[in-house]
Design a protein around this motif. Structure first.
Motif, PDB file in Angstrom:
ATOM      1  N   VAL A 179     -83.268 -39.324  86.687  1.00 49.22           N
ATOM      2  CA  VAL A 179     -82.380 -40.382  87.197  1.00 49.22           C
ATOM      3  C   VAL A 179     -81.195 -40.569  86.252  1.00 49.22           C
ATOM      4  N   MET A 180     -80.126 -41.129  86.797  1.00 49.18           N
ATOM      5  CA  MET A 180     -78.891 -41.288  86.007  1.00 49.18           C
ATOM      6  C   MET A 180     -78.763 -42.688  85.414  1.00 49.18           C
ATOM      7  N   THR A 181     -78.447 -42.769  84.192  1.00 43.52           N
ATOM      8  CA  THR A 181     -78.080 -43.978  83.408  1.00 43.52           C
ATOM      9  C   THR A 181     -79.162 -45.069  83.291  1.00 43.52           C
ATOM     10  N   ALA A 182     -80.024 -45.221  84.276  1.00 42.62           N
ATOM     11  CA  ALA A 182     -81.078 -46.242  84.204  1.00 42.62           C
ATOM     12  C   ALA A 182     -82.051 -46.005  85.350  1.00 42.62           C
ATOM     13  N   VAL A 183     -83.262 -46.621  85.267  1.00 38.45           N
ATOM     14  CA  VAL A 183     -84.172 -46.590  86.415  1.00 38.45           C
ATOM     15  C   VAL A 183     -83.783 -47.771  87.299  1.00 38.45           C
ATOM     16  N   GLN A 184     -83.115 -47.448  88.405  1.00 38.54           N
ATOM     17  CA  GLN A 184     -82.594 -48.495  89.277  1.00 38.54           C
ATOM     18  C   GLN A 184     -83.639 -48.882  90.312  1.00 38.54           C
ATOM     19  N   LEU A 219     -86.918 -39.143  83.499  1.00 33.80           N
ATOM     20  CA  LEU A 219     -85.938 -38.607  82.554  1.00 33.80           C
ATOM     21  C   LEU A 219     -84.639 -39.348  82.848  1.00 33.80           C
ATOM     22  N   VAL A 220     -84.297 -40.289  81.977  1.00 31.60           N
ATOM     23  CA  VAL A 220     -83.100 -41.103  82.224  1.00 31.60           C
ATOM     24  C   VAL A 220     -81.930 -40.447  81.504  1.00 31.60           C
ATOM     25  N   ARG A 221     -80.998 -39.884  82.257  1.00 33.83           N
ATOM     26  CA  ARG A 221     -79.858 -39.176  81.664  1.00 33.83           C
ATOM     27  C   ARG A 221     -78.737 -40.165  81.354  1.00 33.83           C
ATOM     28  N   ASP A 222     -77.966 -39.835  80.340  1.00 33.83           N
ATOM     29  CA  ASP A 222     -76.781 -40.616  79.948  1.00 33.83           C
ATOM     30  C   ASP A 222     -77.126 -42.083  79.642  1.00 33.83           C
ATOM     31  N   TRP A 223     -78.254 -42.270  78.967  1.00 30.04           N
ATOM     32  CA  TRP A 223     -78.654 -43.635  78.587  1.00 30.04           C
ATOM     33  C   TRP A 223     -77.694 -44.137  77.508  1.00 30.04           C
ATOM     34  N   SER A 224     -77.130 -45.320  77.710  1.00 34.60           N
ATOM     35  CA  SER A 224     -76.155 -45.791  76.723  1.00 34.60           C
ATOM     36  C   SER A 224     -76.546 -47.117  76.059  1.00 34.60           C
TER      37      SER A 224
END
Ligand code: GDP
Ligand code: MG
Length: 460
Positions: A179-184, A219-224
């Motif tokens: 998933v991208m940036t967060a688990v939405q 797998l959370v991608r681009d976690w900021s």
């Protein structure tokens, strides 16, 4: 003239990778190629899957099946290729296994990954050569990697999405949900939808209360948000706990989704990944070389891959508490794809039935193999067995086969079990005739020194 120092974008179509395979003694890339085993309509490409799972050194081994799923163009295949690199570079398990990320200039090959807007992967792809690895117990297992079609992109229909994600969940022992940036909330809703059938699958079996699926790794991608949770697995676990926590004032639907995820999977895990760096993602010529990746990305990537693939982390695929061999897995692929290819999304009840059918079919396949192997052993000598010796061997082989069939935990009740047992007996009867003819053929060849062509003509 081409500039060899400049990274060239890889575009490993299946054929290109197959070429790599033939050159693999010279090129240090993973042997094998991505092979489409389920097409875009959810149909099984049976001969291709059979080539992979029924290879002589694979068919009897238990399987570890790692599948990566999630929306398209979010780095799934890119991550899979690092898993492939790990499996390839640590194959002999010896010194240097820790350096599997390899030299910084090495291009990333394997499953096809790329930038651009069009979808690269459709249906479900599997790496053609399973990796044979030893568990800490010493038992050898076959590790399979699966790449899936992007879910919820702008082209694929809802049915296609559900089918691919459901098949990936039903068949894998480790489902990596990218998933991208967060688990939405959306991601959880999708997961809920995709795994809706799962709980009922086991209502028909004996294992009430046991989660039907094994590992789910986010797998959370681009976690900021590193100020709240640091990159990596520990930060990920704390973050996921928070996301999946049920709160008293939560909307009932949100609560239900969380309960569902907990009851579906034996183990939940999460890795928070840094952005890989714009130098790489914004360069159209980026070929996956690690020297172009942001340094913070590499240790987190390495730890994520190792947390799935280290020998002590490998998870053998189980259905109804039974560990599956590659032969058994083939039965499950056939049963589940037949369901999903049939048209509308299947009802939970039919998924239950398909699981029970596959469970019995796998027990039958294993039992039949037990019979033929015992007979092959007994009849391996060039000399013919006497009729009496042959009957004793046949009887012992039948007993071993029936005992193998009976000792597998069955789903679906007595009637289904009896149906498969009868069909096992029928196949054994056919096979018995084949062994008997072969045995008699030895006698003719031995006694009359008759040319083989004449013997065949006599038997015809
Ligand atoms: P897939 O469709 O999900 O399999 O995506 P791909 O693996 O084909 O990758 C699509 C693009 O995303 C490639 O250009 C990669 O360079 C880039 N990419 C890979 N990993 C990441 C990541 O963690 N974050 C971002 N933002 N891009 C990535
Ligand atoms: Mg892909």
């Amino acid at each position: 003239m081409a500039d060899a120092s400049k990274p060239k974008k890889q575009d490993a179509s299946s054929e290109d990778a197959a070429k790599d395979d033939s050159d693999s003694s010279m090129v240090d890339v993973p042997r094998g190629a991505p092979v489409q085993v389920i097409d875009n309509d959810g149909m099984l490409v049976e001969d291709k899957l059979q080539d992979i799972l029924m290879a002589p050194d694979v068919q009897d081994k238990k399987v570890v099946l790692i599948s990566v799923a999630g929306a398209f163009r979010k780095g799934k295949s890119f991550f899979l290729d690092f898993m492939l690199r790990y499996l390839h570079k640590t194959a002999d398990g010896g010194a240097g296994a820790d350096k599997w990320l390899g030299p910084g200039e090495e291009a990333l090959t394997g499953f096809s990954w790329r930038g651009g807007k069009e979808r690269e992967t459709t249906g479900i792809w599997m790496w053609s050569r399973p990796f044979i690895r030893a568990l800490p117990s010493g038992e050898e297992v076959a590790v399979l990697l699966m790449d899936t079609q992007g879910t919820f992109d702008n082209e694929t229909s809802m049915k296609g999405n559900c089918t691919v994600f459901a098949l990936s969940t039903l068949l894998s022992s480790v489902q990596v949900y990218n998933v991208m940036t967060a688990v939405q909330e959306d991601d959880l809703q999708h997961l809920h939808l995709f795994t809706e059938y799962s709980l009922q699958v086991y209502e028909g079996g004996h294992q009430k209360g046991v989660p039907p699926f094994q590992n789910l790794t986010f797998l959370v991608r681009d976690w900021s948000h590193v100020d709240s949770h640091p990159w990596g697995n520990e930060g990920g676990a704390a973050y996921l706990n928070g996301v999946l926590a049920q709160k008293p004032d939560q909307h009932p639907e949100l609560k239900q989704v969380r309960e569902h995820v907990h009851s579906c999977f034996e183990k939940l895990d999460c890795h928070l990944m840094p952005h890989p760096g714009f130098e790489a993602t914004e360069d159209p010529a980026f070929d996956g070389r690690t020297s172009m990746l942001r340094p913070a990305f590499l240790p987190v990537l390495k730890a994520a891959v190792e947390s799935i693939l280290s020998p002590d982390k490998l998870v053998v695929k189980k259905v109804n508490e039974e560990e599956l061999t590659a032969t058994a897995l083939l039965c499950y692929f056939k049963a589940y794809t037949a369901l999903y290819a049939a048209g509308d999304l299947p009802q939970p009840k039919t998924v239950v039935n398909a699981t029970a059918e596959a469970n019995n079919a796998a027990a039958k396949a294993n039992a039949f193999k037990t019979y033929t192997r015992a007979m092959e052993r007994q009849c391996s000598s060039k000399r013919m067995l006497s009729d009496e010796q042959f009957q004793v061997a046949h009887k012992a082989a039948v007993e071993a086969a029936l005992s193998a069939f009976d000792s597998t935990k069955k789903m679906g009740g007595k009637d289904l079990m009896s149906k498969f047992k009868e069909s096992l007996s029928a196949e054994i009867t056919d096979s018995h005739k084949f062994f008997l003819n072969n045995n008699r053929l030895k006698n003719m060849l031995g006694a009359f020194k008759t040319p083989i062509v004449l013997v065949i003509a006599m038997l015809a």
